[in-house]
Write an enzyme that holds these catalytic residues in place. Structure first.
Site, short mmCIF file in Angstrom:
data_model
loop_
_atom_site.label_atom_id
_atom_site.label_comp_id
_atom_site.label_asym_id
_atom_site.label_seq_id
_atom_site.Cartn_x
_atom_site.Cartn_y
_atom_site.Cartn_z
NE ARG A 46 38.62 35.43 23.42
CZ ARG A 46 38.45 36.10 22.28
NH1 ARG A 46 38.22 37.40 22.28
NH2 ARG A 46 38.53 35.46 21.12
CE1 TYR A 98 48.44 35.56 47.93
CE2 TYR A 98 47.98 36.42 45.74
CZ TYR A 98 48.22 35.35 46.59
OH TYR A 98 48.23 34.08 46.08
CG ASP A 170 43.46 43.60 46.58
OD1 ASP A 170 42.37 43.21 47.05
OD2 ASP A 170 44.31 42.83 46.10
CE LYS A 195 41.74 34.31 48.44
NZ LYS A 195 42.29 35.01 47.33
O1 P1T Z 1 43.90 33.94 44.33
P1 P1T Z 1 43.32 34.96 43.41
O2 P1T Z 1 41.86 34.88 43.25
O3 P1T Z 1 44.06 35.05 42.10
O4 P1T Z 1 43.51 36.38 44.15
C1 P1T Z 1 44.74 36.98 44.38
C2 P1T Z 1 44.67 37.91 45.58
C3 P1T Z 1 44.58 39.27 45.36
N1 P1T Z 1 44.52 40.15 46.38
C4 P1T Z 1 44.54 39.73 47.66
C5 P1T Z 1 44.48 40.73 48.77
C6 P1T Z 1 44.61 38.36 47.95
O5 P1T Z 1 44.62 38.00 49.23
C7 P1T Z 1 44.69 37.42 46.88
C8 P1T Z 1 44.80 35.97 47.13
N2 P1T Z 1 45.21 35.62 48.42
C9 P1T Z 1 45.36 34.36 48.90
C10 P1T Z 1 45.20 33.25 48.17
C11 P1T Z 1 45.75 34.27 50.33
O6 P1T Z 1 45.65 33.19 50.94
O7 P1T Z 1 46.15 35.31 50.87
#
Ligand code: P1T
Length: 381
Positions: A46, A98, A170, A195
């Site tokens: 961890r 988001y 972000d 992403k």
């Molecule tokens: O899904 P995750 O890895 O937990 O990420 C969250 C997140 C944070 N910031 C932005 C700008 C994001 O677009 C996302 C996740 N977004 C999607 C799953 C979506 O389809 O927009």
């Protein structure tokens, strides 16, 4: 080292025991010690994992940061940043972001006495109008999800200079290939590595990159104390994805520009949201802080109903109907009922997130095929 070299080499070295060119997946939970406290720098997985350490070094280099800290998802990374705050603190956040970030802020951290103000920070924004003596953080998402607004990171950071306020950006939609918020004055960058960094829709992962050593150390403490760490196989997949980040994002940008131009000329489409279009209200800001305009395009329909949007979404074949973005394959989504369903309708309507808004993640396929796919689906209206 230039960016295209960093994606492949920064922090990455052949394995000293075998010469393996790819970073090994250290699938272990613990490390043997010679005597208590006498070890090779690794005690418990961890706290440290060598596959994760390589990824963290690579990500810190890509964002021109001091250190990167990885998590099991983008939201786990966001959670860690918000845990830097205490009850009574206030956060100024973009009002278009988001849906999961909004939900985490309002429904989770709101309960612990942290106050969030969601305001329009588009372009320069009047961030100073919203600062109180309790403001400790400004949360920027740019380009925003899903309206593709652009926030001028430098302008916002300059207005906060000298104040005890952490500026977070972000950078998920842009990726470090297109934009480096730390160079523009942000203190922390957060990524949903799920992403563009991963790029192949096969892993959920998150990261924070810090410029300031003290902030980075606090996050490192939280990573271990809270424990939302990614597994080594997931770190390996992100590292592998990053090796082609520049190539993938470049192609996505080229394709997205063509798709946006096509949509702009289509009679069934009422509005196209893409920062690369000269008509986009923040096109000049995007040009000044991004290398290109990204692979995300949103658009609205002349027939502004959910039924019309569903008809389009159900009739594309190359664009798959799914949440997420940033993979090599193109995706299509309906933010109102999918990614942004947790934002109250009246709030999302204020920023133009209507029931007929459609969001595209434009992949790296042939642009002509993608346009033909959309043309056919729009022709069903
Ligand atoms: O899904 P995750 O890895 O937990 O990420 C969250 C997140 C944070 N910031 C932005 C700008 C994001 O677009 C996302 C996740 N977004 C999607 C799953 C979506 O389809 O927009």
């Amino acid at each position: 080292m230039k960016f295209n070299t960093k994606v492949i080499h920064a922090g990455v070295h052949p394995d000293p025991s075998t010469g393996a060119i790819m970073t090994p997946i250290f699938q272990t939970s613990t490390y043997v010690q010679d005597s208590p406290g006498e070890h090779k720098g690794y005690e418990y997985a961890r706290t440290q994992n060598p596959t994760r350490s390589v990824l963290e070094e690579n990500l810190a280099a890509l964002e021109n940061g001091n250190q990167a800290i990885c998590y099991g998802s983008g939201l786990a990374a966001t959670d860690a940043i918000l845990k830097l705050l205490k009850p009574g603190d206030e956060v100024i956040s973009t009002n278009d972001l988001y849906g999961g970030t909004y939900r985490l802020m309002q429904q989770v951290f709101g309960k612990y006495g942290i106050k969030f103000k969601f305001v329009n920070l588009s372009a320069g924004g009047n961030v100073e109008d919203h600062i109180t003596e309790n403001t400790r953080m400004v949360w920027i998402e740019t380009p925003t999800n899903p309206m593709l607004n652009i926030i001028d990171i430098k302008a916002v950071a300059q207005k906060l200079h000298g104040k005890d306020i952490i500026v977070v950006a972000d950078n998920t939609f842009a990726s470090p290939y297109l934009q480096n918020p730390l160079d523009l004055g942000a203190d922390l960058v957060v990524h949903s590595a799920t992403k563009y960094l991963g790029g192949h829709s096969d892993v959920v992962h998150g990261a924070v990159i810090s410029k300031d050593k003290e902030l980075g150390d606090q996050l490192r403490f939280l990573q271990n104390a809270v424990g939302a760490v990614p597994g080594p196989q997931d770190c390996f997949l992100i590292l592998r994805g990053i090796k082609t980040l520049h190539l993938r994002v470049q192609r996505s940008c080229e394709n997205a520009a063509k798709v946006a131009a096509f949509l702009q000329g289509h009679k069934a489409v009422s509005k196209v949201y893409y920062p690369g279009l000269a008509s986009h209200p923040h096109h000049e800001v995007a040009k000044s802080q991004m290398k290109d305009f990204g692979g995300m395009v949103s658009f609205d329909l002349e027939q502004n109903s959910e039924e019309a949007a569903v008809k389009v979404l159900s009739n594309t074949h190359l664009f798959s109907l799914a949440e997420s973005l940033g993979g090599v394959e193109s995706l299509i989504g309906h933010p109102a009922s999918m990614t942004h369903a947790s934002i109250p309708r009246e709030e999302r309507m204020k920023v133009g997130l209507t029931d007929s808004l459609i969001r595209l993640s434009v992949g790296v396929e042939d642009a002509d095929d993608l346009i033909a796919d959309l043309d056919k689906a729009l022709g069903m209206l």
